[in-house]
Design a protein around this motif. Structure first.
Motif, PDB file in Angstrom:
ATOM      1  N   PHE A 260       0.747  -1.393  -0.070  1.00  0.00           N
ATOM      2  CA  PHE A 260      -0.005   0.002   0.273  1.00  0.00           C
ATOM      3  C   PHE A 260       0.905   1.282  -0.111  1.00  0.00           C
ATOM      4  O   PHE A 260       0.397   2.219  -0.661  1.00  0.00           O
ATOM      5  CB  PHE A 260      -1.091  -0.141   1.324  1.00  0.00           C
ATOM      6  CG  PHE A 260      -0.484  -0.011   2.753  1.00  0.00           C
ATOM      7  CD1 PHE A 260      -0.352   1.430   3.232  1.00  0.00           C
ATOM      8  CD2 PHE A 260       0.115  -1.126   3.149  1.00  0.00           C
ATOM      9  CE1 PHE A 260       0.281   1.451   4.492  1.00  0.00           C
ATOM     10  CE2 PHE A 260       0.532  -0.957   4.506  1.00  0.00           C
ATOM     11  CZ  PHE A 260       0.552   0.293   5.307  1.00  0.00           C
ATOM     12  N   ASN A 261       1.706   1.232   1.082  1.00  0.00           N
ATOM     13  CA  ASN A 261       2.864   2.649   0.629  1.00  0.00           C
ATOM     14  C   ASN A 261       3.610   2.862  -0.675  1.00  0.00           C
ATOM     15  O   ASN A 261       3.385   3.788  -1.073  1.00  0.00           O
ATOM     16  CB  ASN A 261       3.832   2.350   1.720  1.00  0.00           C
ATOM     17  CG  ASN A 261       3.428   2.914   3.060  1.00  0.00           C
ATOM     18  OD1 ASN A 261       3.337   4.202   3.404  1.00  0.00           O
ATOM     19  ND2 ASN A 261       3.244   1.939   4.032  1.00  0.00           N
ATOM     20  N   PRO A 262       4.118   1.531  -1.119  1.00  0.00           N
ATOM     21  CA  PRO A 262       4.366   1.740  -2.759  1.00  0.00           C
ATOM     22  C   PRO A 262       3.601   2.403  -3.622  1.00  0.00           C
ATOM     23  O   PRO A 262       3.974   3.267  -4.712  1.00  0.00           O
ATOM     24  CB  PRO A 262       5.111   0.173  -2.968  1.00  0.00           C
ATOM     25  CG  PRO A 262       5.637  -0.296  -1.607  1.00  0.00           C
ATOM     26  CD  PRO A 262       4.543   0.356  -0.750  1.00  0.00           C
ATOM     27  N   ALA A 263       2.215   1.792  -3.524  1.00  0.00           N
ATOM     28  CA  ALA A 263       1.134   2.033  -4.415  1.00  0.00           C
ATOM     29  C   ALA A 263       0.932   3.603  -4.388  1.00  0.00           C
ATOM     30  O   ALA A 263       0.960   4.332  -5.411  1.00  0.00           O
ATOM     31  CB  ALA A 263      -0.126   1.335  -4.043  1.00  0.00           C
ATOM     32  N   LEU A 264       0.948   4.040  -3.170  1.00  0.00           N
ATOM     33  CA  LEU A 264       0.523   5.719  -3.023  1.00  0.00           C
ATOM     34  C   LEU A 264       1.767   6.396  -3.532  1.00  0.00           C
ATOM     35  O   LEU A 264       1.878   7.575  -4.164  1.00  0.00           O
ATOM     36  CB  LEU A 264       0.432   5.903  -1.766  1.00  0.00           C
ATOM     37  CG  LEU A 264      -0.707   5.476  -0.786  1.00  0.00           C
ATOM     38  CD1 LEU A 264      -0.880   5.523   0.706  1.00  0.00           C
ATOM     39  CD2 LEU A 264      -1.945   6.179  -1.530  1.00  0.00           C
ATOM     40  N   THR A 265       2.980   5.867  -3.281  1.00  0.00           N
ATOM     41  CA  THR A 265       4.219   6.520  -3.918  1.00  0.00           C
ATOM     42  C   THR A 265       4.196   6.551  -5.361  1.00  0.00           C
ATOM     43  O   THR A 265       4.419   7.674  -5.933  1.00  0.00           O
ATOM     44  CB  THR A 265       5.629   5.928  -3.376  1.00  0.00           C
ATOM     45  OG1 THR A 265       5.406   5.979  -1.778  1.00  0.00           O
ATOM     46  CG2 THR A 265       6.682   6.672  -3.860  1.00  0.00           C
ATOM     47  N   ALA A 266       4.002   5.754  -5.818  1.00  0.00           N
ATOM     48  CA  ALA A 266       3.738   5.446  -7.416  1.00  0.00           C
ATOM     49  C   ALA A 266       2.784   6.323  -7.981  1.00  0.00           C
ATOM     50  O   ALA A 266       2.965   7.240  -8.924  1.00  0.00           O
ATOM     51  CB  ALA A 266       3.668   3.960  -7.883  1.00  0.00           C
ATOM     52  N   ILE A 267       1.659   6.581  -7.451  1.00  0.00           N
ATOM     53  CA  ILE A 267       0.495   7.426  -7.686  1.00  0.00           C
ATOM     54  C   ILE A 267       1.190   8.942  -7.739  1.00  0.00           C
ATOM     55  O   ILE A 267       0.889   9.707  -8.692  1.00  0.00           O
ATOM     56  CB  ILE A 267      -0.776   6.966  -6.988  1.00  0.00           C
ATOM     57  CG1 ILE A 267      -1.327   5.785  -7.191  1.00  0.00           C
ATOM     58  CG2 ILE A 267      -1.663   8.124  -7.571  1.00  0.00           C
ATOM     59  CD1 ILE A 267      -2.339   5.424  -6.420  1.00  0.00           C
ATOM     60  N   ALA A 268       1.539   9.089  -6.579  1.00  0.00           N
ATOM     61  CA  ALA A 268       2.104  10.543  -6.403  1.00  0.00           C
ATOM     62  C   ALA A 268       3.049  11.067  -7.485  1.00  0.00           C
ATOM     63  O   ALA A 268       2.998  12.186  -7.965  1.00  0.00           O
ATOM     64  CB  ALA A 268       2.582  10.769  -4.966  1.00  0.00           C
ATOM     65  N   LEU A 285       8.669   4.203 -10.159  1.00  0.00           N
ATOM     66  CA  LEU A 285       9.118   2.668  -9.951  1.00  0.00           C
ATOM     67  C   LEU A 285      10.211   2.684  -8.724  1.00  0.00           C
ATOM     68  O   LEU A 285       9.865   1.884  -7.918  1.00  0.00           O
ATOM     69  CB  LEU A 285       9.417   2.032 -11.345  1.00  0.00           C
ATOM     70  CG  LEU A 285       9.854   0.484 -10.721  1.00  0.00           C
ATOM     71  CD1 LEU A 285       8.353  -0.101 -10.286  1.00  0.00           C
ATOM     72  CD2 LEU A 285      10.008  -0.081 -12.470  1.00  0.00           C
ATOM     73  N   LEU A 286      11.323   3.521  -9.150  1.00  0.00           N
ATOM     74  CA  LEU A 286      12.256   3.594  -8.156  1.00  0.00           C
ATOM     75  C   LEU A 286      11.702   3.950  -6.726  1.00  0.00           C
ATOM     76  O   LEU A 286      12.205   3.355  -5.545  1.00  0.00           O
ATOM     77  CB  LEU A 286      13.388   4.587  -8.486  1.00  0.00           C
ATOM     78  CG  LEU A 286      14.458   4.938  -7.631  1.00  0.00           C
ATOM     79  CD1 LEU A 286      15.265   3.745  -7.365  1.00  0.00           C
ATOM     80  CD2 LEU A 286      15.398   6.011  -7.999  1.00  0.00           C
ATOM     81  N   GLY A 287      11.023   4.931  -6.532  1.00  0.00           N
ATOM     82  CA  GLY A 287      10.371   5.457  -5.311  1.00  0.00           C
ATOM     83  C   GLY A 287       9.449   4.420  -4.927  1.00  0.00           C
ATOM     84  O   GLY A 287       9.697   4.196  -3.425  1.00  0.00           O
ATOM     85  N   ALA A 288       8.969   3.550  -5.720  1.00  0.00           N
ATOM     86  CA  ALA A 288       7.934   2.653  -5.041  1.00  0.00           C
ATOM     87  C   ALA A 288       8.771   1.332  -4.389  1.00  0.00           C
ATOM     88  O   ALA A 288       8.610   0.821  -3.267  1.00  0.00           O
ATOM     89  CB  ALA A 288       7.058   1.899  -5.980  1.00  0.00           C
ATOM     90  N   VAL A 289       9.980   1.062  -5.106  1.00  0.00           N
ATOM     91  CA  VAL A 289      10.907  -0.033  -4.507  1.00  0.00           C
ATOM     92  C   VAL A 289      11.406   0.567  -3.203  1.00  0.00           C
ATOM     93  O   VAL A 289      11.753  -0.635  -2.309  1.00  0.00           O
ATOM     94  CB  VAL A 289      11.886  -0.282  -5.614  1.00  0.00           C
ATOM     95  CG1 VAL A 289      13.036  -0.938  -4.901  1.00  0.00           C
ATOM     96  CG2 VAL A 289      11.230  -1.047  -6.676  1.00  0.00           C
ATOM     97  N   VAL A 290      11.949   1.915  -3.332  1.00  0.00           N
ATOM     98  CA  VAL A 290      12.754   2.381  -1.983  1.00  0.00           C
ATOM     99  C   VAL A 290      11.468   2.422  -0.747  1.00  0.00           C
ATOM    100  O   VAL A 290      11.899   2.098   0.258  1.00  0.00           O
ATOM    101  CB  VAL A 290      13.108   3.725  -2.270  1.00  0.00           C
ATOM    102  CG1 VAL A 290      13.661   4.502  -1.034  1.00  0.00           C
ATOM    103  CG2 VAL A 290      14.253   3.804  -3.292  1.00  0.00           C
ATOM    104  N   THR A 291      10.281   2.665  -1.215  1.00  0.00           N
ATOM    105  CA  THR A 291       9.269   2.695  -0.027  1.00  0.00           C
ATOM    106  C   THR A 291       9.022   1.528   0.669  1.00  0.00           C
ATOM    107  O   THR A 291       8.870   1.375   1.591  1.00  0.00           O
ATOM    108  CB  THR A 291       8.026   3.404  -0.591  1.00  0.00           C
ATOM    109  OG1 THR A 291       8.029   4.596  -1.439  1.00  0.00           O
ATOM    110  CG2 THR A 291       6.934   3.353   0.284  1.00  0.00           C
ATOM    111  N   ALA A 292       9.108   0.279  -0.242  1.00  0.00           N
ATOM    112  CA  ALA A 292       9.004  -0.901   0.424  1.00  0.00           C
ATOM    113  C   ALA A 292      10.019  -1.258   1.525  1.00  0.00           C
ATOM    114  O   ALA A 292       9.860  -1.946   2.529  1.00  0.00           O
ATOM    115  CB  ALA A 292       9.088  -2.035  -0.610  1.00  0.00           C
ATOM    116  N   VAL A 293      11.255  -0.851   1.116  1.00  0.00           N
ATOM    117  CA  VAL A 293      12.414  -0.954   2.029  1.00  0.00           C
ATOM    118  C   VAL A 293      12.225  -0.081   3.291  1.00  0.00           C
ATOM    119  O   VAL A 293      12.422  -0.506   4.509  1.00  0.00           O
ATOM    120  CB  VAL A 293      13.638  -0.720   1.400  1.00  0.00           C
ATOM    121  CG1 VAL A 293      15.065  -0.891   2.553  1.00  0.00           C
ATOM    122  CG2 VAL A 293      13.857  -1.576   0.076  1.00  0.00           C
TER     123      VAL A 293
END
Length: 334
Positions: A260-268, A285-293
């Motif tokens: 859910f956090n990566p999904a929000l980051t990708a939308i933003a 996509l980079l932001g989403a991957v980083v968000t998961a970590v």
């Protein structure tokens, strides 16, 4: 000789005419419903009342309690903004509603429902409006969005405060407090894990663990914006794959905890805060991957006090990526 006319001082303007309020109760009801639904849709950074209606339907499908909480929280925070005289355009767009929606559902997820709890929810939702205005004013110079930060800070503090309020009782859904422990690889990730985790990653934005709810959220995003639909699914899938590759437990992957956090980051980052192009797609996509970590790190950091990470990883990563944007000329404003 012409009469001498005193010029109007430069710092004054003619007094604006007061806005005329519609006397039609039906029109007022439609406008109020539209504002509430837009507030719900803004949780996923969309200004679309039909999307908000689909989000609300998904929540009610999973839980009548949480559906009522979302409506109450959105209404309480929006009415607070009206009472304090916030800009009407921002109110109508739902910008003062979405944090109230999230904090209401969070408090009723972590606390047993009671008359006192519902009052506590309304107080917290009203508080998000003040904090939202404060962050919007504070961040204007840096052109940073407040995002769901008011929800995160309010929810964490209001849940922590229950340790000193004996009439508010936990549901047992809070993480077990203790020093961070390494997670053992648990379960085997299958195709059903990926499918359920993908849509649960959207559902968990509103604390829902239901594939049908996640599918309704996806349809709502598609109605509002095809870019947001693609970004959300890509972000949820990206977070899921990171968790899988790093050896996260299968139940957490299936539940959408890492999505859910990566999904929000990708939308933003793709189409909302930056114009949609190939560079922005890769950046999102980079932001989403980083968000998961970051989600894994934030969860471990908050474990000693028994608090959840909520959408804090999304907020921190998005702030960082937006602040860095002006130095990357291939990223353009939307």
């Amino acid at each position: 000789m012409k009469p001498r006319v005193s010029p109007r001082p430069a710092h004054t303007t003619p007094a604006p005419r007061p806005a005329r309020l519609s006397a039609d109760p039906g029109a007022c009801a439609v406008a109020a419903a539209s504002t509430l639904l837009r507030g719900i849709s803004q949780v996923m950074l969309q200004d679309n009342r039909l999307a908000g209606l689909l989000f609300l339907a998904g929540i009610f499908y999973n839980s009548l309690l949480f559906g009522g909480a979302v409506l109450l929280g959105t209404a309480a925070s929006t009415l607070t903004a009206l009472w304090l005289g916030a800009e009407r355009a921002k109110i109508r767009a739902g910008l003062f509603g979405f944090n109230g929606a999230l904090v209401a559902i969070a408090l009723l997820y972590f606390l047993e429902p009671s008359p006192l709890t519902w009052g506590y929810v309304m107080l917290a939702a009203a508080g998000t409006t003040v904090l939202m205005a404060a962050l919007m004013n504070l961040f204007a110079a840096w052109r940073l969005p407040a995002l769901t930060a008011p929800f995160v800070f309010t929810a964490l503090l209001f849940v922590l405060a229950c340790a000193r309020f004996g009439q508010l009782h936990s549901t047992g859904s809070l993480p077990t407090a203790g020093l961070p422990k390494a997670t053992a690889v648990e379960g085997i990730v299958t195709f059903s894990t990926v499918v359920e985790g993908l849509f649960n990653g959207l559902a968990q934005v509103f604390f829902q663990g239901n594939v049908v709810t996640g599918a309704l959220f996806a349809i709502g995003l598609l109605v509002a914006s095809r870019l947001a639909f693609v970004a959300a699914l890509a972000g949820s899938l990206g977070g899921l794959l990171v968790a899988w590759g790093m050896g996260a437990a299968e139940p957490a992957i299936r539940a959408g905890a890492f999505g859910f956090n990566p999904a929000l980051t990708a939308i933003a980052l793709y189409g909302v805060l930056f114009a949609a192009n190939a560079t922005a797609a890769g950046y999102a996509l980079l932001g989403a991957v980083v968000t998961a970590v970051v989600f894994a790190g934030a969860s471990a950091a908050l474990e000693p006090i028994g608090m959840p990470a909520l959408t804090l990883p999304f907020v921190l990563v998005t702030w960082c990526f937006v602040a860095a944007g002006p130095l990357f000329p291939r990223l353009r404003a939307p």
